[in-house]
Motif scaffolding. Structure first.
Motif, PDB file in Angstrom:
ATOM      1  N   VAL A 366       0.868  -1.179   0.000  1.00  0.00           N
ATOM      2  CA  VAL A 366       0.000   0.000   0.000  1.00  0.00           C
ATOM      3  C   VAL A 366       0.901   1.224   0.000  1.00  0.00           C
ATOM      4  CG1 VAL A 366      -1.593   1.383   1.380  1.00  0.00           C
ATOM      5  CG2 VAL A 366      -1.984  -1.056   1.143  1.00  0.00           C
ATOM      6  N   PHE A 368       1.174   5.400   0.580  1.00  0.00           N
ATOM      7  CA  PHE A 368       0.487   6.467   1.303  1.00  0.00           C
ATOM      8  C   PHE A 368       0.870   7.813   0.701  1.00  0.00           C
ATOM      9  CE2 PHE A 368       0.860   2.941   4.250  1.00  0.00           C
ATOM     10  CZ  PHE A 368      -0.438   2.840   4.743  1.00  0.00           C
ATOM     11  N   LYS A 410      -3.989   9.428   2.158  1.00  0.00           N
ATOM     12  CA  LYS A 410      -4.730   8.628   1.179  1.00  0.00           C
ATOM     13  C   LYS A 410      -3.889   7.405   0.823  1.00  0.00           C
ATOM     14  CE  LYS A 410      -6.418   8.871  -3.606  1.00  0.00           C
ATOM     15  NZ  LYS A 410      -6.489   9.746  -4.805  1.00  0.00           N
ATOM     16  N   ALA A 411      -4.547   6.242   0.758  1.00  0.00           N
ATOM     17  CA  ALA A 411      -3.853   4.997   0.413  1.00  0.00           C
ATOM     18  C   ALA A 411      -4.139   4.624  -1.029  1.00  0.00           C
ATOM     19  CB  ALA A 411      -4.298   3.875   1.337  1.00  0.00           C
ATOM     20  N   ALA A 416      -5.128  -1.209  -1.413  1.00  0.00           N
ATOM     21  CA  ALA A 416      -5.741  -0.029  -0.794  1.00  0.00           C
ATOM     22  C   ALA A 416      -7.263  -0.045  -0.887  1.00  0.00           C
ATOM     23  CB  ALA A 416      -5.183   1.234  -1.432  1.00  0.00           C
ATOM     24  N   LEU A 419      -9.246  -1.389   2.065  1.00  0.00           N
ATOM     25  CA  LEU A 419      -9.077  -0.779   3.373  1.00  0.00           C
ATOM     26  C   LEU A 419     -10.009   0.412   3.532  1.00  0.00           C
ATOM     27  CD1 LEU A 419      -5.157  -0.720   3.544  1.00  0.00           C
ATOM     28  CD2 LEU A 419      -6.699  -2.524   4.321  1.00  0.00           C
ATOM     29  N   LYS A 421     -11.283   3.959   5.456  1.00  0.00           N
ATOM     30  CA  LYS A 421     -10.483   5.134   5.823  1.00  0.00           C
ATOM     31  C   LYS A 421      -9.916   5.020   7.236  1.00  0.00           C
ATOM     32  CE  LYS A 421     -11.800   9.250   4.787  1.00  0.00           C
ATOM     33  NZ  LYS A 421     -12.589  10.495   4.690  1.00  0.00           N
ATOM     34  N   THR A 423      -9.064   2.325   8.901  1.00  0.00           N
ATOM     35  CA  THR A 423      -7.942   1.381   8.920  1.00  0.00           C
ATOM     36  C   THR A 423      -6.689   2.006   8.317  1.00  0.00           C
ATOM     37  OG1 THR A 423      -9.429  -0.514   8.787  1.00  0.00           O
ATOM     38  CG2 THR A 423      -7.157  -0.887   8.134  1.00  0.00           C
ATOM     39  N   VAL A 424      -6.870   2.815   7.264  1.00  0.00           N
ATOM     40  CA  VAL A 424      -5.717   3.446   6.610  1.00  0.00           C
ATOM     41  C   VAL A 424      -4.929   4.289   7.605  1.00  0.00           C
ATOM     42  CG1 VAL A 424      -5.020   5.194   4.924  1.00  0.00           C
ATOM     43  CG2 VAL A 424      -6.686   3.443   4.286  1.00  0.00           C
TER      44      VAL A 424
END
Length: 641
Positions: A366, A368, A410-411, A416, A419, A421, A423-424
């Motif tokens: 993922v 970021f 933002k992932a 991504a 997932l 928000k 959890t991100v």
């Protein structure tokens, strides 16, 4: 004048100008400059340039000789012109005007040249090791090895240790590798063994009333070669101490290790350092969680984390990981700083490496990034919920204010989309990453996931140039588990060293009445690690027969088995044994680190090849029937694999 030399080839300086000298050595290199002959003469100590003018007595002799011929040259020392001074050579301010030349030994055509730093096949190098050892870097490595051993001896003596020698011919014992067996002529059908280590002898020395023992000990193990392990034999700084705790061992050994690495840190002008302060103590479980290996390279700043609970959440529907977790698997996250802007090819290359080199299903990731979209901005309430999630899952205090940097996080990437928000942000905070970073994921059963995690951390650190240069970072790995689960035999067994004292002693063993409790037991076992290389394992020994018998009983070995295999040691302990412990750092590995070479064969004078063959001396080799008959041995037919 001396028959061979008045000076060595590394000795002459500007102060010798005008003197008539005699030097001997190997003809390293020859150059013809418009009829004037220049040669470099080399011996153990260095190199001297000699010039032969046309018509000089030795000109014709030197002209016809091959490189590596051994000669003695008599001549006069002169200063080089300023523009011709070689600052890279100790003798670079002078040269010798050659006169008479005596040939001590003419060299045949070489199978490999000594001059230069070219790479040659290992088979040629080992078969002609005497030529290989003449090469500059290898020659320096062996001198370094000798100096390191001298330093270790001196430092051990200064710490109050006394050197003793233990037997080379001994009894076979299960140390964890195969023994080299030596047939006895006087006792037909019986064998000695070469010691895998002086372990039992050094413990018996403590029982005998000696206190601080050390030895530069040869060890013999019939095992396969590895880059950091030479087949056949190796040397270790063997150490044992009486009436000591684990901390006492650390206190005695740290100054020795620090001192020898500081002494040779600037070898060859490398300018390396050893950080101040005591070596960090890292529990085994923490090392496996943070680094994925029990010999972490602390020059690599990447710290991994467990993210299994995030992917187990109902709000996260990534079935590939969820299915593994339901079967008892785990997911580990490996941060990769400042790679979010890297092209897709970087991530594809990492995934291909995991599949090809590690035989793993892959290496998910993922990325970021900081979003510019107003709708992606997290509210204070969102951050409070994310902080609460981190706190509840990992018992790690976390407040919304701690997550302020993630308001626009933002992932992106293949995983991504699975997932939410919350959890991100929570995962980013837990794993210690920021916008611009990425997380790679290693998933599977615990053994496979941790193995991939450890190697991925190393790979990412190397790929991104994160490894701190010019430093030796040491650490102690402590609190090793006493036992592990033997899946093949469905039983508890020893995980490391069966002769170590369990933490808590007999009380802890008696209280461990279930497999779960037994697997939670820790031992006073420790490793010393430098830059990702395990230099040694050590332990506080189990010196009490009752505790030893109970420890073996838990692992499924009855008293009759222990008495049969280790009766000598047990009987010695029954007559009064002091608490004792020790360690045995590998000399070869220490020198390998200081010489900055990747292979132990570059710091061993006459090593075997990877098939455990000595190509120079032709060992192992058949012996004649007379020798076999004398030893009462008859060879069985070779069984083909």
């Amino acid at each position: 004048m001396h028959a061979y030399r008045t000076h060595t080839c590394g000795e002459l300086r500007k102060s010798h100008v005008g003197e008539t000298v005699k030097i001997s050595g190997w003809l390293h290199r020859r150059r013809d400059h418009g009829g004037v002959m220049f040669i470099d003469l080399r011996d153990h100590y260095g190199l001297t340039q000699i010039v032969f003018n046309p018509g000089s007595p030795g000109f014709a002799t030197v002209e016809r000789l091959r490189a590596e011929s051994v000669i003695t040259v008599e001549g006069k020392v002169v200063a080089r012109d300023a523009e011709l001074v070689n600052a890279n050579l100790a003798t670079g301010e002078i040269e010798v005007v050659g006169g008479e030349v005596s040939v001590q030994s003419e060299a045949a055509e070489l199978p490999m040249p000594v001059f230069g730093d070219h790479s040659y096949p290992e088979e040629i190098r080992l078969k002609h090791r005497y030529l290989d050892l003449r090469r500059e870097q290898l020659h320096k490595n062996m001198i370094l090895r000798s100096q390191v051993i001298s330093s270790l001896r001196r430092r051990m003596t200064e710490q109050g240790f006394t050197e003793y020698q233990t037997p080379i011919l001994t009894a076979s014992s299960p140390e964890g590798a195969r023994d080299f067996l030596v047939p006895s002529r006087l006792h037909p059908g019986e064998f000695y063994a070469l010691p895998q280590a002086p372990q039992q002898f050094k413990q018996l020395l403590m029982v005998s009333g000696f206190d601080r023992y050390f030895q530069i000990a040869p060890c013999f193990r019939d095992e396969d070669a590895r880059a950091d392990r030479s087949p056949g034999e190796f040397y270790q700084l063997d150490i044992e101490m009486s009436f000591v705790t684990q901390e006492d061992v650390f206190g005695a050994i740290e100054p020795v290790m620090r001192g020898v690495f500081e002494e040779f840190a600037d070898w060859e002008g490398k300018g390396r350092t050893v950080p101040e302060g005591p070596f960090p103590h890292i529990p085994y479980a923490e090392a496996m969680l943070k680094y994925g290996v029990d010999k972490p390279d602390l020059r690599n700043p990447i710290i991994c984390s467990d993210v299994t609970d995030f992917f187990a959440r109902d709000d996260v529907q990534f079935k590939a990981f969820k299915g593994l977790i339901e079967k008892g698997g785990i997911v580990r996250a490996i941060p990769a700083p400042n790679v979010a802007a890297q092209p897709r090819s970087f991530f594809d290359k990492m995934n291909a490496w995991a599949q090809k080199e590690m035989q793993a299903p892959g290496l998910g990731y993922v990325k970021f990034e900081e979003s510019e979209e107003p709708g992606d901005v997290y509210s204070h309430t969102d951050l409070m919920l994310a902080a609460a999630l981190v706190t509840s899952m990992y018992n790690k205090p976390c407040l919304a204010g701690d997550l302020a940097q993630y308001r626009k996080l933002k992932a992106t990437g293949p995983i991504a989309k699975f997932l939410d928000k919350l959890t991100v942000v929570a995962m980013a905070a837990h794993a210690g990453v920021k916008a611009g970073d990425a997380l790679f994921f290693s998933a599977g059963d615990k053994t496979a996931a941790v193995k991939l995690q450890g190697q991925a951390r190393i790979r990412i650190g190397e790929e991104l140039g994160l490894i701190e240069p010019g430093v030796f970072r040491f650490c102690w790995i402590v609190d090793f588990p006493m036992y592990e689960w033997d899946e093949d035999n469905k039983k508890v067994d020893f995980s490391h060293n069966p002769f170590s004292m369990p933490q808590g002693g007999m009380d802890a063993l008696l209280a461990a009445d279930t497999a779960e409790k037994q697997l939670a037991l820790k031992a006073f076992q420790y490793d010393i690690v430098c830059n990702g290389v395990e230099l040694s394992s050590g332990a506080i020994r189990n010196h009490r027969p009752d505790v030893m018998l109970k420890a073996f009983e838990i692992a499924g070995y009855g008293p009759e088995v222990v008495e049969a295999k280790f009766g000598g040691m047990l009987n010695a302990f029954r007559f009064g044994a002091p608490p004792h412990g020790g360690i045995a750092p590998g000399v070869d590995r220490i020198v390998m680190l200081l010489a900055e070479t990747d292979s132990l064969r570059d710091v061993i004078l006459f090593p075997m090849n990877q098939q455990a063959r000595d190509l120079l001396m032709g060992a192992p080799s058949p012996v004649d029937e007379r020798q076999l008959k004398e030893l009462n041995i008859r060879l069985a037919p070779v069984v083909k694999a």
